[in-house]
Design an enzyme around this catalytic site. Sequence first.
Site, short mmCIF file in Angstrom:
data_model
loop_
_atom_site.label_atom_id
_atom_site.label_comp_id
_atom_site.label_asym_id
_atom_site.label_seq_id
_atom_site.Cartn_x
_atom_site.Cartn_y
_atom_site.Cartn_z
N ARG A 165 -3.10 -10.56 4.60
CA ARG A 165 -3.44 -10.60 3.17
C ARG A 165 -2.27 -9.98 2.41
O ARG A 165 -1.96 -8.79 2.60
CB ARG A 165 -4.73 -9.82 2.92
CG ARG A 165 -5.22 -9.82 1.47
CD ARG A 165 -6.53 -9.04 1.36
NE ARG A 165 -7.03 -9.01 0.01
CZ ARG A 165 -6.70 -8.11 -0.91
NH1 ARG A 165 -5.83 -7.14 -0.59
NH2 ARG A 165 -7.19 -8.17 -2.14
N LYS B 57 0.83 -1.20 0.00
CA LYS B 57 0.00 0.00 0.00
C LYS B 57 0.86 1.25 0.00
O LYS B 57 2.05 1.22 0.32
CB LYS B 57 -0.98 -0.04 1.18
CG LYS B 57 -2.05 -1.10 0.95
CD LYS B 57 -3.17 -1.07 1.95
CE LYS B 57 -4.24 -2.08 1.55
NZ LYS B 57 -5.33 -2.16 2.56
#
Length: 335
Positions: A313, A278
Amino acid sequence: MTKVYYRPIPQGGLPRPEGALPLCGGPLWFTHVERLTREGAQVLPADQLPEDWQRRICRPRPAIAGLSLDVPRVMGILNVTPDSFSDGGSHDAPDAALAHARAMIAAGADMIDVGGESTRPGSAEVPVAEEIARTAPAIERIAPLGVPISIDTRKAGVAKAALAAGGQLINDVSGFAFDPALAPLAAALAAPVCVMHMRRAPEDMHIDPQFDNALLDTYDELAERIDAVEAAGIPRARILADPGIGFAKDVGHNLQILNRLSLFHGLGCAILLGVSRKRFIGTVGQTTTPSERDPGSIAVALAGIAQGVQMVRVHDVAGTAQAIRLWQAVQAGRA
C-alpha cells in the site's frame, strides 16, 4: 508449554532447487525455515516443517477482488481527507480524487484504497455521516475506471455506502474490533477484507507502546483478530492480513517485525504491507518531510516483497511499480 512458530526463509530466482517448497504460490521458494520461540531461534531444513504450517505457508493465495496474487500487487493510497499526515487536503474534492486515481492507475496501481478518516497518531474519530460524504462520492466517480477499490474505514455505515458506490474490499485498521457490525456486513455482502493489527485507537496508540516480543505478540494478536473475522462468516480466502507497521509500534518494533515479516505467511492469508511515508521511514532515513520519504518507503516495500508480501500500500505508485518491475527482472535474470 512452549509455543513454536515457523518462518520460511524466502529465496527467489531460477532454477529452483530440488526439494525447495513454494511460498504461497508466488515467485519465491524456500529450502529452510526458522523455528522461533520466545526463548530463541533455530534454522532447520524445510522438510522439518510441520504439516499444518506447510499447508498454510505453501498453498497458493486465492485472488482478492479479482486480482491474482501470484505477482506483487500495488495498492494506491487516495486520502479524501483534509488532515492525513502526508497529503491531507490534496484530493478531498471528487474531481481531484478522480484525477489522482487516474494518475495512479496509469502509473501501475492494481487497486485504489480510499480513506476518509485520518488514522495518524493522535487523530480524532470522524462522524459516520461526514466520512460517508467524503468517500462515497469519490468512489462513485472512480468505479467506472475498472480498477478494484477498497474502503479504508472502521465503520459499518461507511463501508456499506462505499460498497454501494462501487467499492469492493473493506480495509479496517482496527482489525474489525472497532465496530461489531462491520464483519457481519462484510460476510453478508461477500466482500473481501483486510484485517490489520492495531492496539487501542489512533487517538492514543502512539503513547508508550510496549511488547514482550514485538514480532510474536503482533502475530498472535493478529491471528486472534483473523480468527474472529473468520468466525463472523468471512472465509480466510477473502482475508488480507496487515501487521500494522507504525500502528502502536515504535521504530524498534517496526524493524523487528519487518526483519522477519515472512512469519505472517503462517496465518494462511495473503499479506498486505503498508509502510509508505510513515514516521519510522523518516527517522531511519533522516528526513522529516513525509513527501521526501518515498525512496525509503520503496526500499522497505521491496524488502517486504522479497519476503513474499503479496500487496503493498503506497503513495508513490510510479516509483514503486518501477522498482517492482526491476526486482522481478533481477529475480528472473531477464527483462
